[in-house]
Structures are given as C-alpha cells and as structure tokens.
Design a protein around this motif. Structure first.
Motif, mmCIF file in Angstrom:
data_model
loop_
_atom_site.group_PDB
_atom_site.id
_atom_site.type_symbol
_atom_site.label_atom_id
_atom_site.label_comp_id
_atom_site.label_asym_id
_atom_site.label_seq_id
_atom_site.Cartn_x
_atom_site.Cartn_y
_atom_site.Cartn_z
ATOM 1 N N PRO A 199 0.825 -1.219 0.000
ATOM 2 C CA PRO A 199 0.000 0.000 0.000
ATOM 3 C C PRO A 199 0.854 1.262 0.000
ATOM 4 N N SER A 248 2.318 1.790 6.652
ATOM 5 C CA SER A 248 2.688 1.121 5.403
ATOM 6 C C SER A 248 4.190 1.004 5.225
ATOM 7 N N TYR A 281 -3.734 2.088 -2.470
ATOM 8 C CA TYR A 281 -2.720 1.448 -3.315
ATOM 9 C C TYR A 281 -2.694 2.177 -4.649
#
Length: 920
Positions: free
Chosen positions: A533, A551, A733
């Motif tokens: 992501p 992330s 994403y």
C-alpha cells in the motif's frame, strides 16, 4: 517637541523591560549566530517587542539606527498594551529606535490635511542618510503648509527646504544624490504636466525627466549603478509605449529602457513594491479577481530579463532583501501552482532565495487585520546599526496580531538570538512483527528552522535510542519513523520524541506512545502489507491531529474538524484496535499530509459502519486539504439510501452503484479499484458493481481524504457531503488489487490474531543461604546468586488457551531494582519447581526441590532499573495451561541479581509471565 510621548519615553522603558531586555540606543549586542537558522535564512521568526499603532502603517525607512514609520494612525502605544490603553497622540508618523522598537526623542512630526483624511504613504532616505523624504496625502506638517511631499533632517527631524507642490497623493519615493523621484496619482508637479511620475532636484526644483504613465505609480527603485530607475504601478502605457505595471527608464531623461508589455504581468495585476540587490531587482505584485498574478518576480539587473517568478496567489505588497534572501509581505493563500500548499489559510510573510523561488523555512505570521484585510503593507531591512550588531527586518501594515499575539501595525525580527522552540511532536507506536516496535511521529513545526533534529527515548531513559533529522513546512509535516528491534515479545515499552532546532531550542517531550512487542503476526495487517500500500491508516490513535501510517512509506495523515478517535469496537480485532468516527459535517475529515500525482491505476480500501440516512463521502482524492475542494474524484460515497457509489472523472463523470444498502450499523469491508478492467466496487470481499469501460480519471496533484469533501454534480448527491459513521483500517494502493486479494483481505480480518497475556505472580519469595531460617515472602525485592546462595521462586496461575488458538511462546520478564548492585555479571537459569513451597513459610532450610530442565536463561550484563527477559521452552510450559506453573531462578555465579517482587505497587515492575496465543 510637542505632546507627552517623548517626555514619557523613560517611564515606558520600564514597561517594555517586562517584554524583553533590549538595549537602549547606545548599547551594543553581540551578532546573532545565523548558522542556528536553516540556511540561507538569516532572520529569526521570533517577534520582538515593538511599539504599536492604532491604524495602518504604509511606509517605513531607516537611517542612522532610526526607523521612520508613516501611515494612517493617530496614536502609538507600548508593546503588550491593549488597544485604547497607554496611547500617546501622533499624526500619521512616528520615529522608533531600530534595535529596541521604542520611540526616539526629538522627532515629533505631525502630518495633517484639514478636513481630508491625511496619510503618509511613502518614505525614502538620501544615500548619505541625512535627509528623509516623505510623501502621501497631507496639507501641513506641524501646522506649516506642505503639498503632499516634504523633506527633513534625519538626525534632528527639522524640516528642510523642499518647495515641491504635488496636487495628489504621492505613493512612492526614491532618492539619489542629485534628484528625488516621485510616483503617485498626480498629473502635474509644480504646476507643470507630469503624469504619475516625476523627478525633482534635492532642493525641490522640477527636472526635465519625463516618464508619463496612464495609471497611478506605486513603486520606484533606482538601480545600484544609478543609471536607471525601475517603475511600478497600475499603468498600461509609459511614455506612450506598451508596458504594463513595470518599466525601466533612464535615470536622467526618463526615456524607456525596457518595456514589459502584456502579458508579462497579467492585466488585472499591478506592482505594489520594488527592491534591488547587487545583481537583480524584485517586484511585489497584487492582482484583482480569481487567477490574477499575485506573486513575486526576480529580474536580472544586467539584462532586465526575468530570473524567476512565483505564482502564489495572495496580493504581495512589498519585498526586501537580506543576505541573498528575498523577504515579502502578502496574504498568500494558494501556492499550489508552485508545487506548494493548496488554497486555504493565509500566510503573510515568506522568504525565498534571490536565485530560486522555492519557499524557505521562515514563517512568522500576522493576521489580515484592518482596512482591506491585506495584512502586511511594507517590509524593510535595517542593517549595520550604530547601536546594535544585529540585522533586522521591520514589517508594517494593517495587522492586529503577530504570531498569534496581539500587536498592531508594526513588528520586527532580528538575526538572533533564535529563541523559539519547535512544536511538541505527536507520536504513535505499533508492532506488526515479532520483537519489533515502530515509532512514528508527525514532524514538528518551527517558524524559522525547517530542518529539525528528533530524538527518540524508550521507557524512562534519558539517553536517546535514535536521532534523525527531518524537514517540515506548515503545510507539509512528513511522518518520520524508527523501528526498535530485538525486543522481547509481549513486553510493553513507551516511547517519547523531542524536536530540536539548530540553535538547540528543544520542544516539550511528546506524550508517551505505549506498545506491546508482537509475539507473532496479525493476519489482516500482513495481508494488506503484502500488497504494497501507499498509505495504511489503522486509526488506533486516541487523540490528537495525527493519523499514523504503518505502510512503511511514512504517508501520515492529519485530522481536521475533530473527528472521534479511539472508537471501539474496531472493525478488525487485535490488541489496541480502534477506529475513527466522523460527524457528517463537511469540515470533519482526514487528509494525507503527502500530495500525490493522480494515479492512473489505484485501489482504495477501508471498513465502514453507519446507520445514517444522509449519505456522505467515505474516501476519495481531492485537490485541497484545508477547504472544500473544487477538483475531486476517485471517490466512494454513500447515498441517502445507504447504497454505495464509486466514481472517477475521465471523459465525464463515470460511476457504478451497489445494488443494496449498507447503512445497517454493521462493519463492512469496502474496496474500490480502477485499472485496465475498469471500475470495480467490492463489499465484504465480493464484487457488487463494475464497469469495464471506465479506465481513466482526472489528472491533478492532490491528496487522499476520508470523511468528507465536495460531491457537487455527482449522481444522487447525498444530503450531506460528510459521512456520519465510523471508519477503520484505511488503505490506498497506486495499483489495482485483484478480486482474489480483496477477498483474502476480507477473510484475514476474521483469522485469529496472536495475542499476549501478561500474568502477575500469585506468590513469590527468595531464600538466603546466609540466613537459612529466614523467610522473605513479604519483601518487595527478590534475589539470585550461586555463592553464597540466593534462590527465587515464582508461582503463576495459567489460563487455558482461547478457543481456536494454541500457546505459541512464553517468556519471563523481570525488572532490576534501583540499587547500584542490582545488576549482575552472571547468567541466571530458569527451571521448574518440582517440590512444594509457600510464599510465607519457605526458607533456605525448607527450600523446594527443582527440576533439572533449563527452561530459559536471563543473560548476564543486567543493570539497575532495567527490564530483562528470557524466552521459556514452550513445550515445557504448555502442560501447565489451566493450572499452576512454579518457576525457580538460580545461578552458579558469585554476583547477585536483585529484581522487584509482586509486592511493589507498580504493576510494570513485577515479574511477569508473557504467554502468546495464536492460530495453530
């Protein structure tokens, strides 16, 4: 000398001492350490105590350590004095000490205009510093006639002969050894035709210099070599030639040397201020209407060609140069065209290199203030003062606050010392891998240091475990992070962070962020992170304005409008799991602190829960962060019916809609993707709507936002553009997730999560070979040594493994006491107790038998007040689940180990058994 102001200056100096210990005109201070600021900035953002006005300051000039102040005001008062208190009468002019900000004696000039509102609009000093020229709208000075322009001795403030009659406002002045240049609204000077610009000798005689303009003149600057005069204003034609708002003319004749026809400066824009340095000249531009040019232009003196320009919006009023940095006053509100902040709050003071328009880390601020809500109107540099080694930037205008503190009309900043500390960091911590904890924090803001040093402290440590530098700006405060490794699974740690500037000013230490080191994995987080992501907000914060990104890309978020933090129950269960709640208002949302170029392929994912019938935007991409956006797409919103709409704007607004409603008060997993397979909307792991033909979206630089933003023009626009409900586990994403991966994410949310259970002893004691009959069950400390012997015994009541899980790990953690002898150079063995013992009755003589199996070893090298752990053999602990586990800590060495017992008040200090349960 008239009025009471000058006679009472000594009285007020005592009041001023309360605000800062500044020297008088005769005292000297050491030069400021400019390297303490982020280069090339050489002026701090710390405002200095300065006398105030009760109106607008239009003009400033400095000579011999005195700053002359002109404007539209009738009183002045000390710094810190509220409006209407301690006021002294003046008339549109005051002279202040450039270093202390206090009034100087013997310069009481009063500019009046009978029944017309008078104003001093321009000030200039002769190159030798001996003469002050004043222009504006006035008919007399101290009761003696004057026609909008006059001259004075800078030392005595006595009026000099300067018989120039100008019938309209003089807005600009510049002086050389031979002549004085005037600009303004006039069409004649001394009875002769001169349109908006003119030149007179230093004795006041009209010169033959002609630079006629069709609209008012507002700024004049003579080039350093004296050969040319730079003119700025509203005009479109100068000497009959096409040159809008800016022109360069001959200093002797006024003939055009360089024209700047449209559209060099946009037709709705004017030049309000000019300044020069050795190699260039610089314009301050104000526009009218949306999209007009409001920024600054740097031009080369050698060629008069443009060096650079910035295109920030927000009415630049004036500019000045100090040590290669251009300082400007304005109310900039949108610098997105410069790759900077989008439309939003106003910034009133900037710094830029004379060679590069990039905004530097200098952001003191005022408010819009009085009159036209412009803020700063004039900015000057005061250098090489006879009474102070520092350099100063003086700012005048219509503002009524400086850096959030009441201060009217005037302020000043110096080259040092830098005394302002950075903001307190906001910190979060998480553990997604065994034996690791990651600390994240939103970078702090310092108004004159964009590069700060951060120090991370663990538990109650006084020495940092990590030090790193990071840059930040008011509109971009990137997340920073540090991963602490080698931790014992199940052990809790707290982390604090400080921020320091180059001068050593250090923020208040952050609030602690506490985390328990993971013993295993979290299936949902593992599934998300496996798909790379761009950002992943878990929303576990319980307060503050910062959304931590886990992330690994440090794309943290910022909460606005005070959404509810710490919402439980969370969508995905794990230790410490929480969510975030939005009110349904358009002003309550979370945005990414990082700006992104529009992704051609993307996926958004979050969990949502609501019972609202007002709909609202759940997640999307937007141009703005501080206001409702005018450019927005790549979003999912809920209709009033509870149905979901996913849409992008490519060739028109294209969208898909879920067949059913989801405002049922339950948590639902949402995913939306765009790629070569078009738009695809998933709920609870299943595809619910798609359109294979929509493969494009709108291209712009923007920010990911959750909770609210504009939905104007979109299909079935809901009653509210803000979502009323809860979100959790928000992920973005910049590629397209497959259907299989989305289903896997959804399913992973219900998989068992490794959890750690921390157990306290139900009994503990130690025995002492040197006192073989003594018992120590009530002691607050426990001891271990081989010779002469100490042994410690611990008893724990173990739970059964939760349904669907098994015991995956076990660890014993102790904390040494604070005595200097508490640590040990020897290793200490953990083994099972096979004989019987009791806390109250066990002594060396009655000590229990021990098993021969070594379950774990506490390594040597322990120190006082430290946590120490050893992993225990899981297979040996597992049979005791649901029953009692007795442990002994022994040694064969001669150096004792002392650690706290269960009798101490602090739970964290007691010996703890950590059991990790997870999926088989």
């Amino acid at each position: 000398m008239r009025g009471g102001l000058w006679r009472r200056a000594v009285v007020y100096s005592g009041v001023l001492a309360l605000f800062a210990a500044l020297p008088g005109p005769a005292a000297a201070q050491p030069a400021a350490p400019a390297p303490a600021l982020t280069p090339p900035v050489g002026i701090t953002a710390d405002e200095l105590p300065t006398w105030q006005t009760n109106g607008i300051v239009w003009a400033l000039a400095e000579a011999g350590g005195t700053v002359f102040v002109g404007g539209t005001f009738s009183t002045v008062r000390p710094p810190g004095a509220a409006a209407g208190t301690q006021e002294e009468p003046v008339a549109n002019f005051v002279a202040l000490d450039a270093a202390s900000g206090e009034p100087v004696a013997d310069c009481d000039l009063r500019f009046t205009a009978g029944s017309v509102a008078a104003a001093v609009r321009s000030l200039a000093v002769s190159p030798d510093g001996a003469t002050l020229y004043v222009g504006g709208t006035f008919g007399s000075v101290n009761g003696v006639g004057a026609s909008n322009v006059a001259a004075f001795d800078t030392t005595t403030c006595e009026r000099r002969a300067f018989p120039v009659a100008v019938p309209a406002t003089v807005r600009a002045l510049a002086a050389t050894d031979q002549r004085v240049y005037l600009g303004g609204d006039f069409n004649t000077v001394a009875g002769q035709p001169r349109q908006r610009f003119a030149a007179v000798t230093t004795s006041g005689a009209l010169e033959g210099w002609v630079a006629d303009a069709d609209e008012p003149g507002r700024a004049i600057e003579v080039t350093p070599d004296g050969r040319h005069v730079i003119l700025g204003g509203d005009f479109f034609r100068l000497n009959g030639r096409d040159s809008h708002a800016l022109a360069v003319v001959d200093a002797v004749t006024g003939a055009n040397t360089r024209d700047y026809p449209l559209p060099f400066i946009e037709q709705r824009s004017v030049v309000k201020g000019l300044t020069t340095d050795d190699s260039g000249f610089y314009t301050a531009n104000e526009g009218t209407g949306g999209g007009a040019f409001d920024g600054r232009i740097a031009l080369e003196l050698a060629t008069f060609d443009q060096r650079w320009r910035d295109t920030c919006l927000g009415a630049t009023q004036d500019v000045t140069v100090h040590q290669g940095v251009l300082y400007s006053g304005h109310h900039a509100h949108d610098c997105s065209s410069m790759g900077s902040f989008p439309d939003g709050p106003r910034f009133h003071l900037f710094a830029q290199s004379v060679d590069d328009p990039t905004l530097l880390g200098w952001f003191p601020d005022t408010n819009d203030g009085l009159g036209e809500a412009i803020g700063p109107r004039v900015v000057i540099t005061a250098e090489e003062l006879p009474q102070d080694d520092r350099d100063f930037i003086w700012v005048g205008g219509g503002f009524t606050t400086v850096n959030g503190t009441p201060q009217w009309g005037l302020t000043r900043f110096a080259s040092g010392p830098d005394t302002g500390a950075p903001d307190r960091p906001e910190v979060s911590a998480h553990s997604l891998a065994a034996g690791e904890a990651t600390v994240t924090w939103r970078s702090s803001l310092d108004l004159d240091d964009s590069l700060l040093t951060y120090r991370v402290y663990r538990d109650n440590g006084t020495a940092p475990i990590h030090t790193v530098q990071g840059s930040s700006l008011p509109w971009q405060r990137p997340q920073l992070s540090y991963t602490d490794t080698g931790l014992t699974p199940g052990q809790s740690h707290s982390y604090r962070v400080t921020a320091s500037d180059a001068a050593g000013n250090t923020s208040v230490q952050s609030l602690p962020a506490t985390v328990t080191a993971a013993a295993g994995t979290q299936p949902y987080a593992d599934a998300v992170l496996a798909d790379d992501p761009v950002l992943y907000w878990r929303h576990d914060e319980t307060g503050g304005f910062y959304a931590s990104d886990v992330s690994g890309n440090d794309n943290g978020g910022v909460h606005r409008g005070n959404p509810s933090r710490g919402v439980t129950p969370a969508a995905v269960p794990y230790p410490g799991a929480r969510g975030i709640g939005y009110t349904g208002g358009i002003t309550t949302y979370t945005y990414s602190d990082t700006a992104f170029d529009s992704p051609a392929r993307f996926s958004v994912e979050t969990w949502f829960r609501t019972e609202s019938t007002q709909g609202g935007r759940i997640i999307g991409f937007s141009r703005n962060i501080w206001r409702t956006s005018t450019t927005y797409d790549k979003h999912v919103y809920m209709r009033d019916s509870g149905q979901l709409v996913f849409g992008t704007q490519g060739s028109g607004r294209q969208f898909v809609t879920s067949p059913r409603s989801y405002n049922d008060g339950r948590w639902h997993h949402l995913a939306a993707t765009q790629g070569t397979n078009g738009l695809r909307l998933y709920v609870d792991g299943q595809l619910v709507a798609s359109n294979a033909n929509v493969t494009s979206n709108q291209t712009y630089r923007g920010y990911w936002r959750t909770g609210a933003d504009n939905l104007s023009g979109w299909n079935n626009r809901p009653s509210s553009d803000g979502f009323q409900g809860q979100l959790d586990e928000t992920t973005v994403y910049h590629h397209t997730l497959s259907a299989a991966r989305i289903t896997a994410h959804h399913n992973a949310a219900s998989a068992p999560v490794d959890t750690v259970t921390a157990l306290q002893p139900t009994a503990d004691t130690y025995v002492n070979q040197g006192a073989p009959s003594a018992t120590h069950g009530g002691s607050t400390s426990l001891a271990v040594r081989g010779s002469s012997g100490y042994e410690t015994y611990l008893r724990y009541e173990l739970p059964q493994a939760p349904p669907g899980t098994v015991l995956k790990a076990a660890a014993l953690r102790v904390r040494t006491t604070g005595q200097e002898y508490a640590g040990s150079e020897d290793s200490h063995t953990v083994s099972p107790v096979t004989g019987s013992w009791s806390e109250a009755g066990t002594s060396w003589n009655t000590r229990p038998t021990l098993g021969s199996t070594v379950l774990g070893t506490i390594a040597a090298g322990t120190v006082p007040n430290g946590h120490y752990s050893t992993t225990l053999t899981t297979s040996a602990v597992r049979p005791s689940l649901g029953g009692t586990l007795d442990l002994a800590v022994t040694s064969t060495g001669t150096d004792n180990l002392w650690f706290w017992s269960r009798e101490v008040a602090a739970t964290d200090n007691r010996p703890q058994l950590h059991l990790t349960f997870g999926a088989p």
